[in-house]
Write an enzyme that holds these catalytic residues in place. Structure first.
Site, PDB file in Angstrom:
ATOM      1  N   CYS A  40       0.825  -1.158  -0.006  1.00 58.34           N
ATOM      2  CA  CYS A  40      -0.071   0.002  -0.053  1.00 58.34           C
ATOM      3  C   CYS A  40       0.947   1.101  -0.133  1.00 58.34           C
ATOM      4  O   CYS A  40       1.989   1.286   0.750  1.00 58.34           O
ATOM      5  CB  CYS A  40      -1.072  -0.087   1.186  1.00 58.34           C
ATOM      6  SG  CYS A  40      -1.900   1.312   1.302  1.00 58.34           S
ATOM      7  N   SER A  42       0.405   3.732   1.756  1.00 64.31           N
ATOM      8  CA  SER A  42       0.753   4.215   3.016  1.00 64.31           C
ATOM      9  C   SER A  42       1.792   3.843   3.773  1.00 64.31           C
ATOM     10  O   SER A  42       2.447   4.574   4.568  1.00 64.31           O
ATOM     11  CB  SER A  42      -0.565   4.014   3.925  1.00 64.31           C
ATOM     12  OG  SER A  42      -1.790   4.305   3.344  1.00 64.31           O
ATOM     13  N   HIS A  45       4.556   6.143   2.974  1.00 67.70           N
ATOM     14  CA  HIS A  45       4.586   7.521   3.597  1.00 67.70           C
ATOM     15  C   HIS A  45       5.848   7.661   4.644  1.00 67.70           C
ATOM     16  O   HIS A  45       6.421   8.676   4.670  1.00 67.70           O
ATOM     17  CB  HIS A  45       3.226   7.951   4.019  1.00 67.70           C
ATOM     18  CG  HIS A  45       2.204   8.224   3.149  1.00 67.70           C
ATOM     19  ND1 HIS A  45       2.266   8.995   1.878  1.00 67.70           N
ATOM     20  CD2 HIS A  45       0.902   7.846   3.037  1.00 67.70           C
ATOM     21  CE1 HIS A  45       1.426   8.835   0.937  1.00 67.70           C
ATOM     22  NE2 HIS A  45       0.578   8.198   1.809  1.00 67.70           N
ATOM     23  N   HIS A  61       0.471  -3.587   6.426  1.00 60.35           N
ATOM     24  CA  HIS A  61      -0.663  -3.598   7.155  1.00 60.35           C
ATOM     25  C   HIS A  61      -1.722  -4.240   6.364  1.00 60.35           C
ATOM     26  O   HIS A  61      -2.704  -4.045   6.823  1.00 60.35           O
ATOM     27  CB  HIS A  61      -1.142  -2.136   7.618  1.00 60.35           C
ATOM     28  CG  HIS A  61      -1.174  -1.053   6.428  1.00 60.35           C
ATOM     29  ND1 HIS A  61      -0.481  -0.508   5.646  1.00 60.35           N
ATOM     30  CD2 HIS A  61      -2.397  -0.818   5.582  1.00 60.35           C
ATOM     31  CE1 HIS A  61      -0.854   0.163   4.681  1.00 60.35           C
ATOM     32  NE2 HIS A  61      -2.233   0.051   4.790  1.00 60.35           N
ATOM     33  N   CYS A 167      -6.974  -3.464   3.501  1.00 62.93           N
ATOM     34  CA  CYS A 167      -7.007  -1.935   3.623  1.00 62.93           C
ATOM     35  C   CYS A 167      -7.710  -1.358   2.317  1.00 62.93           C
ATOM     36  O   CYS A 167      -8.551  -0.687   2.105  1.00 62.93           O
ATOM     37  CB  CYS A 167      -5.528  -1.363   3.690  1.00 62.93           C
ATOM     38  SG  CYS A 167      -5.048   0.269   3.675  1.00 62.93           S
TER      39      CYS A 167
END
Length: 370
Positions: A40, A42, A45, A61, A167
């Site tokens: 992902c 995310s 980041h 995650h 997710c």
């Protein structure tokens, strides 16, 4: 036990494969053998500093695997159970869970601490405690996680695809179905056609949208966007606005979903411009924590009764929605196989993120070796 896992040591650094020692589960915790994890945006980041994350960090995650061992106090899981990791835990008892808003569970306050829910660590390199992404760290082949972060699924579902509903797909689907409240006959614009955007397109399709305009600067994603359910494709917001204006005779879209990798200020205003009176813009993607100045016409919010809506996990209730979405996958209505562009090994994570950033993939999945 000892395992090899990708660890991020510094902002702007690469993921480095390290030998990590994993402690056994404690009260309310479960040892999971992760078989697959989605890659992902995310997780990228913390690498760029756009999301402040405690380092050193094991990322990941969006995982699925098999329960190996349960600690004391675990109520609903047994060794051998197949599970999907939900990046937001759900206790089932707080005010938010009781109201059917599990994505806002009070345990979510702990997801960016890097520790377990009790504030301690289960992963170490020598004397160095190692943090985990969102209480999970699914880039590693094994993890000790809270039972609150796991959802039991049917054993026959492929874990390499089930991981996606932990997710990205769920977030996108919920952004359309729950937050935008897409209705039959609607015109919807989905900005960004990656893992989350592909879920948003499918959510809009399943909700009955008549026209779905996918927008992505990577023109190679056109075919996939149509496969997920888009009726039109554009490579810029200007092109998308022209398409929407023509086909709605100037009324513009009912909703727009921002599902890009990283939100920039001007994108909010562009999304608000592409929806019509009473239209909703759903801000699904993350912006840098330092960006507090979206560029938009505040007068248009009032004069045209437009709405700017934030959404977390697509307002999903993971214990209900993860099995529901996997049932749609089993029925051929939710396309998960098609969302996976490439499978990688954990040692290839840096190259996999290069592929993602270059727009070469919809979703990459790491298949763990055991």
């Amino acid at each position: 036990m000892k395992m090899n896992a990708p660890v991020l040591w510094d902002v702007n650094g690469d993921w480095s494969i390290e030998e990590v020692e994993l402690d056994p589960p404690r009260d309310g915790e479960v040892l999971v053998s992760f078989h697959a994890t989605g890659l992902c945006h995310s997780d990228h980041h913390p690498r760029t500093g756009d999301l402040a994350g405690p380092l050193p960090l094991i990322g990941g995650h969006e995982g699925a695997g098999v329960v190996e061992e349960v600690g004391p106090g675990v109520r609903d899981l047994r060794p051998g159970d197949h599970v999907v990791a939900s990046f937001l835990p759900a206790c089932g008892r707080c005010r938010w869970c009781a109201r059917g808003r599990q994505n806002l569970c009070d345990l979510g306050a702990f997801i960016n601490t890097g520790t377990q829910l009790d504030g301690t660590y289960r992963r170490h390199i020598g004397d160095q405690d190692i943090n985990v992404m969102l209480l999970l760290g699914t880039f590693a082949p094994y993890g000790v996680v809270s039972e609150a972060s796991l959802v039991k699924i049917d054993d026959d579902l492929p874990l390499s695809r089930a991981c996606l509903v932990g997710c990205g797909i769920t977030t996108g689907w919920g952004s359309a179905v729950n937050t935008a409240n897409v209705q039959p006959g609607d015109t919807v614009v989905v900005i960004g056609c990656g893992g989350v955007g592909s879920g948003a397109i499918q959510g809009a399709r399943l909700a009955g949208a008549e026209k779905i305009v996918a927008v992505d600067i990577a023109s190679g994603k056109r075919y996939k966007a149509f496969e997920f359910g888009a009726t039109h494709f554009a490579t810029s917001m200007a092109e998308a606005a022209s398409i929407v204006g023509d086909m709605t005779k100037g009324s513009m879209a009912d909703s727009a979903i921002l599902a890009v990798g990283l939100v920039e200020s001007h994108m909010v205003g562009e999304a608000l411009d592409i929806v019509g009176k009473g239209g909703a813009v759903v801000l699904t993607a993350l912006a840098p924590e330092t960006n507090v100045t979206p560029t938009m016409s505040m007068a248009a919010l009032t004069l045209y009764q437009k709405r700017l809506l934030g959404t977390l996990y697509g307002e999903a209730n993971p214990r209900n929605d993860i099995p529901r979405l996997l049932s749609l996958y089993r029925a051929g209505k939710l396309l998960l196989d098609e969302a996976v562009s490439t499978e990688y090994q954990a040692r290839d994570i840096n190259a996999a993120y290069d592929d993602m950033l270059a727009g070469r993939i919809i979703r990459g999945v790491v298949i763990h070796e055991h």
